[in-house]
Design a protein around this motif. Sequence first.
Motif, PDB file in Angstrom:
ATOM      1  N   PRO A   1       0.802  -1.230   0.000  1.00 28.48           N
ATOM      2  CA  PRO A   1       0.000   0.000   0.000  1.00 28.48           C
ATOM      3  C   PRO A   1       0.835   1.281   0.000  1.00 28.48           C
ATOM      4  O   PRO A   1       0.305   2.353  -0.282  1.00 28.48           O
TER       5      PRO A   1
ATOM      6  N   ARG B   1       2.644  10.071  -3.006  1.00 31.05           N
ATOM      7  CA  ARG B   1       1.310   9.689  -2.523  1.00 31.05           C
ATOM      8  C   ARG B   1       0.604  10.899  -1.901  1.00 31.05           C
ATOM      9  O   ARG B   1      -0.583  11.118  -2.124  1.00 31.05           O
ATOM     10  N   GLN B   2       1.343  11.685  -1.137  1.00 27.94           N
ATOM     11  CA  GLN B   2       0.751  12.868  -0.518  1.00 27.94           C
ATOM     12  C   GLN B   2       0.315  13.873  -1.585  1.00 27.94           C
ATOM     13  O   GLN B   2      -0.799  14.407  -1.522  1.00 27.94           O
TER      14      GLN B   2
ATOM     15  N   ASN C   1      -0.588  13.304  -4.551  1.00 25.50           N
ATOM     16  CA  ASN C   1      -1.711  12.766  -5.328  1.00 25.50           C
ATOM     17  C   ASN C   1      -2.938  12.459  -4.478  1.00 25.50           C
ATOM     18  O   ASN C   1      -3.880  11.836  -4.956  1.00 25.50           O
TER      19      ASN C   1
ATOM     20  N   PRO D   1       2.871   4.300  -4.734  1.00 30.36           N
ATOM     21  CA  PRO D   1       1.957   5.230  -5.402  1.00 30.36           C
ATOM     22  C   PRO D   1       1.361   4.597  -6.657  1.00 30.36           C
ATOM     23  O   PRO D   1       2.053   3.892  -7.396  1.00 30.36           O
ATOM     24  N   SER D   2       0.099   4.867  -6.909  1.00 38.51           N
ATOM     25  CA  SER D   2      -0.560   4.289  -8.081  1.00 38.51           C
ATOM     26  C   SER D   2       0.086   4.758  -9.384  1.00 38.51           C
ATOM     27  O   SER D   2       0.081   4.028 -10.374  1.00 38.51           O
TER      28      SER D   2
ATOM     29  N   GLU E   1      -3.233  10.410  -2.038  1.00 40.91           N
ATOM     30  CA  GLU E   1      -3.325   9.022  -1.583  1.00 40.91           C
ATOM     31  C   GLU E   1      -2.943   8.951  -0.112  1.00 40.91           C
ATOM     32  O   GLU E   1      -2.188   9.783   0.386  1.00 40.91           O
ATOM     33  N   LYS E   2      -3.458   7.964   0.559  1.00 39.47           N
ATOM     34  CA  LYS E   2      -3.183   7.785   1.983  1.00 39.47           C
ATOM     35  C   LYS E   2      -1.678   7.637   2.201  1.00 39.47           C
ATOM     36  O   LYS E   2      -0.996   6.931   1.469  1.00 39.47           O
TER      37      LYS E   2
END
Length: 147
Positions: A59, A134-135, A137, A62-63, A139-140
Amino acid sequence: MDYNKSEFLIETEVPQDELIISRTDLNGNITYVNDVFCKISGYKPEELLGKQHNIVRHPDMPSVVFKDLWETIKSKKQWTGVVKNMRKDGGYYWVQAIVSGVYNEGVLVEYKSLRTPISYAEKLKHQKLYDKIRQENGEKIRKIIYQ
Protein backbone atom coordinates in the motif's frame (compact mmCIF):
# COMPACT_ATOMS: atom_id res chain seq x y z
CA MET A 1 -6.13 -9.95 5.36
CA ASP A 2 -5.49 -9.53 9.04
CA TYR A 3 -1.97 -8.41 9.88
CA ASN A 4 -0.13 -8.65 13.14
CA LYS A 5 1.12 -5.08 13.67
CA SER A 6 4.65 -6.27 14.41
CA GLU A 7 4.76 -8.36 11.20
CA PHE A 8 3.62 -5.42 9.08
CA LEU A 9 6.86 -3.59 9.84
CA ILE A 10 9.21 -6.53 9.26
CA GLU A 11 11.38 -6.32 6.18
CA THR A 12 12.59 -9.39 4.36
CA GLU A 13 15.98 -8.76 2.80
CA VAL A 14 16.43 -10.07 -0.73
CA PRO A 15 19.85 -11.80 -0.77
CA GLN A 16 22.43 -10.20 -3.08
CA ASP A 17 22.89 -13.40 -5.08
CA GLU A 18 19.17 -14.02 -5.70
CA LEU A 19 16.96 -13.15 -8.66
CA ILE A 20 13.17 -13.04 -8.32
CA ILE A 21 11.44 -14.09 -11.54
CA SER A 22 7.80 -14.13 -12.56
CA ARG A 23 5.76 -14.11 -15.74
CA THR A 24 2.18 -13.05 -16.32
CA ASP A 25 -0.36 -13.30 -19.09
CA LEU A 26 -1.40 -10.12 -20.87
CA ASN A 27 -3.95 -9.33 -18.13
CA GLY A 28 -1.39 -9.47 -15.31
CA ASN A 29 -2.33 -12.96 -14.06
CA ILE A 30 0.71 -14.87 -12.81
CA THR A 31 1.70 -17.83 -14.99
CA TYR A 32 5.16 -18.61 -13.56
CA VAL A 33 7.09 -17.91 -10.34
CA ASN A 34 10.53 -19.11 -9.34
CA ASP A 35 11.38 -20.54 -5.93
CA VAL A 36 13.03 -17.29 -4.85
CA PHE A 37 9.80 -15.34 -5.45
CA CYS A 38 7.94 -17.80 -3.24
CA LYS A 39 10.60 -17.76 -0.52
CA ILE A 40 10.79 -13.94 -0.37
CA SER A 41 7.03 -13.28 -0.70
CA GLY A 42 5.96 -16.04 1.69
CA TYR A 43 3.50 -17.54 -0.80
CA LYS A 44 3.38 -21.07 -2.19
CA PRO A 45 3.36 -21.33 -6.00
CA GLU A 46 -0.25 -22.50 -6.01
CA GLU A 47 -1.26 -19.38 -4.06
CA LEU A 48 0.27 -17.16 -6.76
CA LEU A 49 -0.43 -18.91 -10.05
CA GLY A 50 -3.53 -17.50 -11.74
CA LYS A 51 -3.67 -14.52 -9.36
CA GLN A 52 -3.10 -10.90 -10.37
CA HIS A 53 0.53 -9.87 -9.86
CA ASN A 54 -0.68 -7.02 -7.69
CA ILE A 55 -1.26 -9.62 -4.94
CA VAL A 56 2.16 -8.45 -3.71
CA ARG A 57 1.53 -4.71 -4.17
CA HIS A 58 2.39 -2.82 -1.00
CA PRO A 59 0.00 0.00 0.00
CA ASP A 60 3.00 2.38 0.24
CA MET A 61 3.40 2.23 -3.54
CA PRO A 62 1.96 5.23 -5.40
CA SER A 63 -0.56 4.29 -8.08
CA VAL A 64 1.28 6.47 -10.64
CA VAL A 65 4.27 4.09 -10.52
CA PHE A 66 2.12 1.23 -11.82
CA LYS A 67 0.37 3.50 -14.31
CA ASP A 68 3.82 4.34 -15.71
CA LEU A 69 4.81 0.66 -15.70
CA TRP A 70 1.76 -0.38 -17.73
CA GLU A 71 2.05 2.53 -20.18
CA THR A 72 5.73 1.69 -20.72
CA ILE A 73 5.36 -2.04 -21.31
CA LYS A 74 2.26 -1.59 -23.48
CA SER A 75 4.34 0.69 -25.71
CA LYS A 76 6.77 -2.23 -26.22
CA LYS A 77 9.45 -0.72 -23.99
CA GLN A 78 11.18 -2.14 -20.94
CA TRP A 79 10.25 -0.60 -17.58
CA THR A 80 12.77 -0.36 -14.74
CA GLY A 81 11.98 0.91 -11.27
CA VAL A 82 12.16 0.40 -7.54
CA VAL A 83 9.22 -1.40 -5.98
CA LYS A 84 8.18 -2.13 -2.40
CA ASN A 85 6.21 -5.37 -2.31
CA MET A 86 4.13 -6.90 0.46
CA ARG A 87 4.63 -10.42 1.75
CA LYS A 88 1.78 -12.78 2.53
CA ASP A 89 2.34 -12.16 6.27
CA GLY A 90 2.09 -8.37 5.87
CA GLY A 91 5.83 -7.77 5.93
CA TYR A 92 7.58 -6.22 2.97
CA TYR A 93 10.59 -6.38 0.66
CA TRP A 94 12.22 -3.92 -1.73
CA VAL A 95 13.46 -4.73 -5.23
CA GLN A 96 14.77 -3.20 -8.43
CA ALA A 97 12.32 -4.47 -11.06
CA ILE A 98 12.75 -4.87 -14.79
CA VAL A 99 9.48 -5.61 -16.58
CA SER A 100 9.12 -6.24 -20.30
CA GLY A 101 7.05 -8.00 -22.89
CA VAL A 102 7.83 -11.45 -24.26
CA TYR A 103 7.27 -11.76 -27.99
CA ASN A 104 6.79 -14.79 -30.23
CA GLU A 105 7.34 -13.97 -33.90
CA GLY A 106 6.66 -10.31 -33.16
CA VAL A 107 3.45 -10.98 -31.22
CA LEU A 108 3.25 -10.06 -27.52
CA VAL A 109 2.44 -13.26 -25.62
CA GLU A 110 3.26 -12.46 -21.97
CA TYR A 111 5.18 -10.21 -19.59
CA LYS A 112 8.24 -11.09 -17.54
CA SER A 113 9.63 -9.46 -14.43
CA LEU A 114 13.13 -9.82 -13.04
CA ARG A 115 13.77 -8.37 -9.59
CA THR A 116 17.00 -7.84 -7.66
CA PRO A 117 17.90 -6.42 -4.25
CA ILE A 118 18.67 -2.74 -3.62
CA SER A 119 20.74 -0.94 -0.98
CA TYR A 120 19.41 0.51 2.26
CA ALA A 121 20.11 4.02 0.92
CA GLU A 122 17.96 3.30 -2.16
CA LYS A 123 15.15 1.93 0.01
CA LEU A 124 15.15 5.03 2.19
CA LYS A 125 15.34 7.36 -0.83
CA HIS A 126 12.42 5.65 -2.54
CA GLN A 127 10.29 5.40 0.61
CA LYS A 128 10.60 9.17 1.06
CA LEU A 129 9.94 9.79 -2.63
CA TYR A 130 6.90 7.49 -2.70
CA ASP A 131 5.48 9.06 0.47
CA LYS A 132 5.82 12.49 -1.18
CA ILE A 133 4.18 11.32 -4.41
CA ARG A 134 1.31 9.69 -2.52
CA GLN A 135 0.75 12.87 -0.52
CA GLU A 136 0.84 15.05 -3.65
CA ASN A 137 -1.71 12.77 -5.33
CA GLY A 138 -4.06 12.66 -2.34
CA GLU A 139 -3.32 9.02 -1.58
CA LYS A 140 -3.18 7.78 1.98
CA ILE A 141 0.24 8.21 3.57
CA ARG A 142 1.82 6.87 6.71
CA LYS A 143 3.31 8.89 9.54
CA ILE A 144 6.84 7.68 9.98
CA ILE A 145 10.07 9.08 11.31
CA TYR A 146 13.08 8.54 9.07
CA GLN A 147 16.46 7.96 10.66
